[in-house]
Write an enzyme that holds these catalytic residues in place. Structure first.
Site, PDB file in Angstrom:
ATOM      1  N   LYS A  13       0.836  -1.208   0.000  1.00  0.00           N
ATOM      2  CA  LYS A  13       0.000   0.000   0.000  1.00  0.00           C
ATOM      3  C   LYS A  13       0.871   1.259   0.000  1.00  0.00           C
ATOM      4  O   LYS A  13       0.646   2.182  -0.768  1.00  0.00           O
ATOM      5  CB  LYS A  13      -0.926   0.024   1.232  1.00  0.00           C
ATOM      6  CG  LYS A  13      -1.876  -1.159   1.313  1.00  0.00           C
ATOM      7  CD  LYS A  13      -2.873  -1.020   2.453  1.00  0.00           C
ATOM      8  CE  LYS A  13      -2.293  -1.083   3.846  1.00  0.00           C
ATOM      9  NZ  LYS A  13      -1.779  -2.395   4.251  1.00  0.00           N
ATOM     10  N   ARG A  88     -10.207   0.493   8.490  1.00  0.00           N
ATOM     11  CA  ARG A  88      -9.855  -0.900   8.731  1.00  0.00           C
ATOM     12  C   ARG A  88     -10.987  -1.655   9.419  1.00  0.00           C
ATOM     13  O   ARG A  88     -10.867  -2.861   9.628  1.00  0.00           O
ATOM     14  CB  ARG A  88      -8.625  -0.966   9.630  1.00  0.00           C
ATOM     15  CG  ARG A  88      -7.302  -1.019   8.883  1.00  0.00           C
ATOM     16  CD  ARG A  88      -6.203  -0.854   9.929  1.00  0.00           C
ATOM     17  NE  ARG A  88      -5.002  -1.579   9.687  1.00  0.00           N
ATOM     18  CZ  ARG A  88      -3.876  -1.028   9.212  1.00  0.00           C
ATOM     19  NH1 ARG A  88      -3.834   0.216   8.854  1.00  0.00           N
ATOM     20  NH2 ARG A  88      -2.787  -1.749   9.091  1.00  0.00           N
ATOM     21  N   ARG A 127      11.637  -7.082   6.189  1.00  0.00           N
ATOM     22  CA  ARG A 127      11.689  -5.625   5.989  1.00  0.00           C
ATOM     23  C   ARG A 127      12.544  -4.960   7.077  1.00  0.00           C
ATOM     24  O   ARG A 127      12.476  -5.332   8.247  1.00  0.00           O
ATOM     25  CB  ARG A 127      10.250  -5.093   6.062  1.00  0.00           C
ATOM     26  CG  ARG A 127      10.115  -3.616   5.831  1.00  0.00           C
ATOM     27  CD  ARG A 127       8.745  -3.271   5.335  1.00  0.00           C
ATOM     28  NE  ARG A 127       7.697  -3.390   6.351  1.00  0.00           N
ATOM     29  CZ  ARG A 127       6.405  -3.171   6.088  1.00  0.00           C
ATOM     30  NH1 ARG A 127       6.011  -2.856   4.876  1.00  0.00           N
ATOM     31  NH2 ARG A 127       5.512  -3.298   7.046  1.00  0.00           N
ATOM     32  N   ARG A 160      10.910  -3.038  12.480  1.00  0.00           N
ATOM     33  CA  ARG A 160       9.775  -2.512  13.249  1.00  0.00           C
ATOM     34  C   ARG A 160       9.283  -3.617  14.176  1.00  0.00           C
ATOM     35  O   ARG A 160       9.186  -4.775  13.780  1.00  0.00           O
ATOM     36  CB  ARG A 160       8.630  -2.137  12.292  1.00  0.00           C
ATOM     37  CG  ARG A 160       8.599  -0.686  11.917  1.00  0.00           C
ATOM     38  CD  ARG A 160       7.670  -0.419  10.751  1.00  0.00           C
ATOM     39  NE  ARG A 160       6.294  -0.889  10.921  1.00  0.00           N
ATOM     40  CZ  ARG A 160       5.334  -0.762   9.996  1.00  0.00           C
ATOM     41  NH1 ARG A 160       5.592  -0.165   8.849  1.00  0.00           N
ATOM     42  NH2 ARG A 160       4.123  -1.213  10.207  1.00  0.00           N
ATOM     43  N   ARG A 171      -1.569  -9.442  12.707  1.00  0.00           N
ATOM     44  CA  ARG A 171      -2.100  -8.366  11.853  1.00  0.00           C
ATOM     45  C   ARG A 171      -2.868  -8.943  10.660  1.00  0.00           C
ATOM     46  O   ARG A 171      -3.901  -8.405  10.262  1.00  0.00           O
ATOM     47  CB  ARG A 171      -0.951  -7.462  11.379  1.00  0.00           C
ATOM     48  CG  ARG A 171      -0.426  -6.571  12.491  1.00  0.00           C
ATOM     49  CD  ARG A 171       0.954  -6.011  12.184  1.00  0.00           C
ATOM     50  NE  ARG A 171       0.941  -5.079  11.080  1.00  0.00           N
ATOM     51  CZ  ARG A 171       2.013  -4.748  10.362  1.00  0.00           C
ATOM     52  NH1 ARG A 171       3.189  -5.296  10.617  1.00  0.00           N
ATOM     53  NH2 ARG A 171       1.917  -3.877   9.392  1.00  0.00           N
TER      54      ARG A 171
HETATM   55  P1  AMP Z   1       0.199   0.249   8.867  1.00  0.00           P
HETATM   56  O1  AMP Z   1       1.487   0.962   8.677  1.00  0.00           O
HETATM   57  O2  AMP Z   1      -0.934   0.814   8.047  1.00  0.00           O
HETATM   58  O3  AMP Z   1       0.316  -1.241   8.730  1.00  0.00           O
HETATM   59  O4  AMP Z   1      -0.246   0.536  10.385  1.00  0.00           O
HETATM   60  C1  AMP Z   1       0.566   0.140  11.462  1.00  0.00           C
HETATM   61  C2  AMP Z   1      -0.276  -0.032  12.718  1.00  0.00           C
HETATM   62  O5  AMP Z   1      -0.923   1.218  13.043  1.00  0.00           O
HETATM   63  C3  AMP Z   1      -1.409  -1.027  12.594  1.00  0.00           C
HETATM   64  O6  AMP Z   1      -0.978  -2.374  12.811  1.00  0.00           O
HETATM   65  C4  AMP Z   1      -2.350  -0.535  13.689  1.00  0.00           C
HETATM   66  O7  AMP Z   1      -1.846  -0.889  14.969  1.00  0.00           O
HETATM   67  C5  AMP Z   1      -2.229   0.976  13.560  1.00  0.00           C
HETATM   68  N1  AMP Z   1      -3.217   1.502  12.603  1.00  0.00           N
HETATM   69  C6  AMP Z   1      -2.953   2.090  11.393  1.00  0.00           C
HETATM   70  N2  AMP Z   1      -4.099   2.451  10.777  1.00  0.00           N
HETATM   71  C7  AMP Z   1      -5.108   2.080  11.607  1.00  0.00           C
HETATM   72  C8  AMP Z   1      -6.519   2.137  11.523  1.00  0.00           C
HETATM   73  N3  AMP Z   1      -7.152   2.639  10.457  1.00  0.00           N
HETATM   74  N4  AMP Z   1      -7.239   1.662  12.584  1.00  0.00           N
HETATM   75  C9  AMP Z   1      -6.637   1.163  13.677  1.00  0.00           C
HETATM   76  N5  AMP Z   1      -5.311   1.036  13.799  1.00  0.00           N
HETATM   77  C10 AMP Z   1      -4.535   1.492  12.779  1.00  0.00           C
END
Ligand code: AMP
Length: 219
Positions: A13, A88, A127, A160, A171
């Site tokens: 993404k 999400r 990563r 990370r 996740r």
């Molecule tokens: P990402 O980089 O989009 O994978 O986001 C990393 C982490 O941030 C996720 O695993 C969640 O813990 C949190 N996060 C990001 N976007 C959301 C969302 N829309 N709703 C809830 N948690 C989020």
């Protein structure tokens, strides 16, 4: 052109969004990046969300919706925006509908990036991110010249916390449970376009031009 970018963790993404931001000047809004920046600053928001993110859990809807609402309300998007990693959950999707209606902003497409779970696991657990400038590497697919050192700024590369295997599996499971059902929600609104997650840079241009109908890129 206002878009949502959906796909499991590691589907690409952020990569897609950054190619589209550079070439079509559509603003990239990533809730994950916003949260990580706040954690780095140790702001009250960062402290509030840190434990959810480290464990691979979702940040509560209300908190996340408020952040997106304030970004969309205060931002200026001459060529539109791409929301990456939001919504999400069904509650977030409903909140987003409300926010967009209030702001009189249409949603044009929902891009769904499709990838196999095993491919994702390999991608994410390999990563590494530069602790200085956030450049992304992969230990086998895109390694740095010198192990654990950033080619761009010489910073140390780190993994990370939520890219470790246990967290990644969680996740993916949360995605399947809470986020995947949203695809049906958007399918009913006729907004979904799919992109094969094995895409290369050139594939993005073709996808954007043929599937989204945007022709003003500068690649
Ligand atoms: P990402 O980089 O989009 O994978 O986001 C990393 C982490 O941030 C996720 O695993 C969640 O813990 C949190 N996060 C990001 N976007 C959301 C969302 N829309 N709703 C809830 N948690 C989020």
């Amino acid at each position: 052109m206002n878009l949502l970018i959906m796909g499991k963790p590691g589907a690409g993404k952020g990569t897609l969004a950054s190619i589209m931001q550079d070439n079509y000047h559509i603003t990239h809004i990533s809730t994950g990046n916003i949260f990580r920046e706040e954690i780095a600053k140790q702001s009250p928001l960062g402290i509030a969300v840190e434990s959810f993110i480290t464990k691979g859990e979702l940040v509560p809807d209300e908190l996340t919706n408020n952040i997106v609402k304030s970004v969309l309300t205060q931002g200026h998007f001459p060529n539109g925006f791409m929301l990456d990693g939001y919504p999400r959950t069904k509650d977030q999707a409903i909140a987003l509908d409300r926010i967009l209606t209030e702001l009189n902003m249409p949603l044009n497409f929902v891009v769904d990036i499709e990838v196999d779970d095993e491919v994702l696991l390999k991608r994410i657990t390999g990563r590494r991110v530069c602790s200085g400038c956030n450049t992304i590497y992969h230990i086998s697919l895109h390694p740095s010249i010198k192990q654990d050192v950033c080619d761009v700024c010489g910073g140390i590369l780190i993994q990370r916390e939520d890219d470790k295997e246990e967290s990644v599996r969680k996740r993916i499971q949360i995605y399947n449970q809470k986020t995947e059902p949203l695809l049906d929600y958007y399918r009913q609104k006729n907004l979904i376009v799919t992109l094969d997650g094995r895409f290369k840079r050139e594939d993005v241009f073709e996808f954007v031009e043929t599937k989204l109908g945007i022709t003003h890129g500068n690649h």
